[in-house]
Design a protein around this motif. Sequence first.
Motif, mmCIF file in Angstrom:
data_model
loop_
_atom_site.group_PDB
_atom_site.id
_atom_site.type_symbol
_atom_site.label_atom_id
_atom_site.label_comp_id
_atom_site.label_asym_id
_atom_site.label_seq_id
_atom_site.Cartn_x
_atom_site.Cartn_y
_atom_site.Cartn_z
ATOM 1 N N MET A 220 0.846 -1.197 0.000
ATOM 2 C CA MET A 220 0.000 0.000 0.000
ATOM 3 C C MET A 220 0.881 1.246 0.000
ATOM 4 O O MET A 220 2.032 1.209 0.447
ATOM 5 C CB MET A 220 -0.935 -0.007 1.188
ATOM 6 N N PRO A 221 0.327 2.352 -0.514
ATOM 7 C CA PRO A 221 1.137 3.581 -0.545
ATOM 8 C C PRO A 221 1.296 4.176 0.862
ATOM 9 O O PRO A 221 0.419 4.006 1.707
ATOM 10 C CB PRO A 221 0.305 4.517 -1.427
ATOM 11 N N VAL A 222 2.431 4.833 1.093
ATOM 12 C CA VAL A 222 2.667 5.507 2.381
ATOM 13 C C VAL A 222 2.726 7.015 2.110
ATOM 14 O O VAL A 222 3.437 7.463 1.202
ATOM 15 C CB VAL A 222 4.004 5.036 3.016
ATOM 16 N N ASP A 223 2.013 7.770 2.919
ATOM 17 C CA ASP A 223 1.958 9.229 2.769
ATOM 18 C C ASP A 223 3.313 9.855 3.137
ATOM 19 O O ASP A 223 3.781 9.682 4.269
ATOM 20 C CB ASP A 223 0.848 9.737 3.717
ATOM 21 N N ILE A 224 3.945 10.559 2.201
ATOM 22 C CA ILE A 224 5.220 11.238 2.537
ATOM 23 C C ILE A 224 5.066 12.763 2.428
ATOM 24 O O ILE A 224 6.055 13.498 2.362
ATOM 25 C CB ILE A 224 6.414 10.744 1.676
ATOM 26 N N SER A 225 3.805 13.226 2.440
ATOM 27 C CA SER A 225 3.600 14.664 2.245
ATOM 28 C C SER A 225 4.114 15.494 3.439
ATOM 29 O O SER A 225 4.544 16.631 3.256
ATOM 30 C CB SER A 225 2.127 14.970 1.971
ATOM 31 N N GLN B 94 -0.109 11.525 -2.555
ATOM 32 C CA GLN B 94 0.559 11.737 -1.259
ATOM 33 C C GLN B 94 1.746 10.813 -1.012
ATOM 34 O O GLN B 94 2.569 11.077 -0.141
ATOM 35 C CB GLN B 94 -0.465 11.575 -0.134
ATOM 36 N N HIS B 95 1.818 9.714 -1.758
ATOM 37 C CA HIS B 95 2.926 8.771 -1.537
ATOM 38 C C HIS B 95 4.116 9.073 -2.439
ATOM 39 O O HIS B 95 5.067 8.295 -2.468
ATOM 40 C CB HIS B 95 2.450 7.330 -1.778
ATOM 41 N N GLU B 96 4.080 10.189 -3.174
ATOM 42 C CA GLU B 96 5.167 10.472 -4.125
ATOM 43 C C GLU B 96 5.491 11.960 -4.177
ATOM 44 O O GLU B 96 4.635 12.802 -3.891
ATOM 45 C CB GLU B 96 4.785 9.980 -5.534
ATOM 46 N N MET C 124 14.421 14.501 -9.071
ATOM 47 C CA MET C 124 14.422 13.360 -8.164
ATOM 48 C C MET C 124 12.982 12.978 -7.859
ATOM 49 O O MET C 124 12.208 13.803 -7.378
ATOM 50 C CB MET C 124 15.175 13.746 -6.882
ATOM 51 N N TYR C 125 12.656 11.744 -8.206
ATOM 52 C CA TYR C 125 11.327 11.222 -7.900
ATOM 53 C C TYR C 125 11.476 10.288 -6.700
ATOM 54 O O TYR C 125 12.417 9.496 -6.632
ATOM 55 C CB TYR C 125 10.780 10.439 -9.096
ATOM 56 N N VAL C 126 10.563 10.398 -5.742
ATOM 57 C CA VAL C 126 10.592 9.542 -4.546
ATOM 58 C C VAL C 126 9.184 9.030 -4.273
ATOM 59 O O VAL C 126 8.228 9.819 -4.264
ATOM 60 C CB VAL C 126 11.074 10.330 -3.294
ATOM 61 N N ALA C 127 9.052 7.718 -4.058
ATOM 62 C CA ALA C 127 7.752 7.157 -3.664
ATOM 63 C C ALA C 127 7.985 6.139 -2.561
ATOM 64 O O ALA C 127 9.043 5.491 -2.510
ATOM 65 C CB ALA C 127 7.076 6.482 -4.853
ATOM 66 N N LYS C 128 7.002 6.028 -1.658
ATOM 67 C CA LYS C 128 7.158 5.091 -0.532
ATOM 68 C C LYS C 128 5.991 4.117 -0.489
ATOM 69 O O LYS C 128 4.828 4.519 -0.636
ATOM 70 C CB LYS C 128 7.262 5.874 0.787
ATOM 71 N N LEU C 129 6.312 2.829 -0.277
ATOM 72 C CA LEU C 129 5.294 1.775 -0.197
ATOM 73 C C LEU C 129 5.544 0.925 1.030
ATOM 74 O O LEU C 129 6.682 0.791 1.486
ATOM 75 C CB LEU C 129 5.361 0.865 -1.443
#
Length: 332
Positions: free
Chosen positions: A285-290, A308-310, A324-329
């Motif tokens: 699932m996506p993780v909110d990194i905002s 919100q996860h990217e 730089m692209y960043v996403a968290k799962l």
Amino acid sequence: LKLENKTKEKLQKQICQVVLDHFEKQYTTELGDTWTSIRDVLTHPLCWQYAVLLNKFSQSAELENTLHVKGYHPAFQGPLPYLPASLKCYIRRSPGRFPAQKHQAGKLKEYYLLNAASLLPVLALEVKDGEDVLDLCAAPGGKSVAILQCAYPGQFHCNEYDDLRSRWLKQTIESFIPDPLINLIKVSQLDGRQIGDLQPESYDKVLVDAPCSNDRSWLFSSDIQQATLRLIQRKELSSLQFQLLRSAIKALRPGGSLVYSTCTLSKAENSDVINLILNSCSNVMPVDISEMAKAVSQEFTFLGGTQQHEILVLPEKGRAWGPMYVAKLKKM
Ligand code: SAM
């Protein structure tokens, strides 16, 4: 004289027209007018900035004084969990590069020069002391060094597939990490796509700093044939990135999380890859990194309208960091 030579070197860098034309077409479609100002930064190396990441294992008050005198200030400040006090990175608004440190046998380096946006994947990973961490695509090792500035992992596994780059990774680790900590780091030279099957459910955190089209450096390719080939093969990168992510998910323990990052603006290698993973893997699932993005928003310009996860860092004059692209799962 040295400075003059450096300036000359930069002025001599030639833009590779085939790459610029290719980007122009793709990024005008994807980013509209925003691309024009990004292009101005990316094509003018004299606007480029470099951050100075201090090595906590070789601290020097003199270095910090010099940085202050030269107009640098700490990039990340604040009591937030994503901003560990032990991670010290200096930046300044004006362009230019602090002199690089030469390798000296038996002596740890005091700092690492990097694009400040490269620290965002590390901050998003939020490594805590004792956690088992895998850096899947680690060479030359900038983010591995940064992770070790933030926390003391239990197990720290740095992997790099390419032979030459793997040697570069080992040298970086030796230059920055002291005994006995260095003995806790495992360096391997595996195809990252296989690590998930080789070591399933073994890590709390995985960083997938994926092979990607490196927009900034591709624009200055000196070999037109090589650049043309890269552009043709570019389409295959998303499939490699997808497979690396699948492997990273397998390597994670349930409850563990991963950060995916690239240094390209390309949607095909960024949100398209993450969306494909979210649509095809029912256990992530996506993780909110905002909140993290907000905490560092003074220093970076982000693309608006992302989920919100990217985040996507857009280079801008005076804040020439990224792309730089960043996403968290998270694995459930
Ligand atoms: N994380 C590094 C840092 O911060 O210094 C930069 C990593 S670079 C963006 C991506 C790396 O992935 C390259 O060194 C490339 O050789 C490596 N790579 C390419 N294919 C790979 C694979 N199948 N498995 C593991 N690494 C791979």
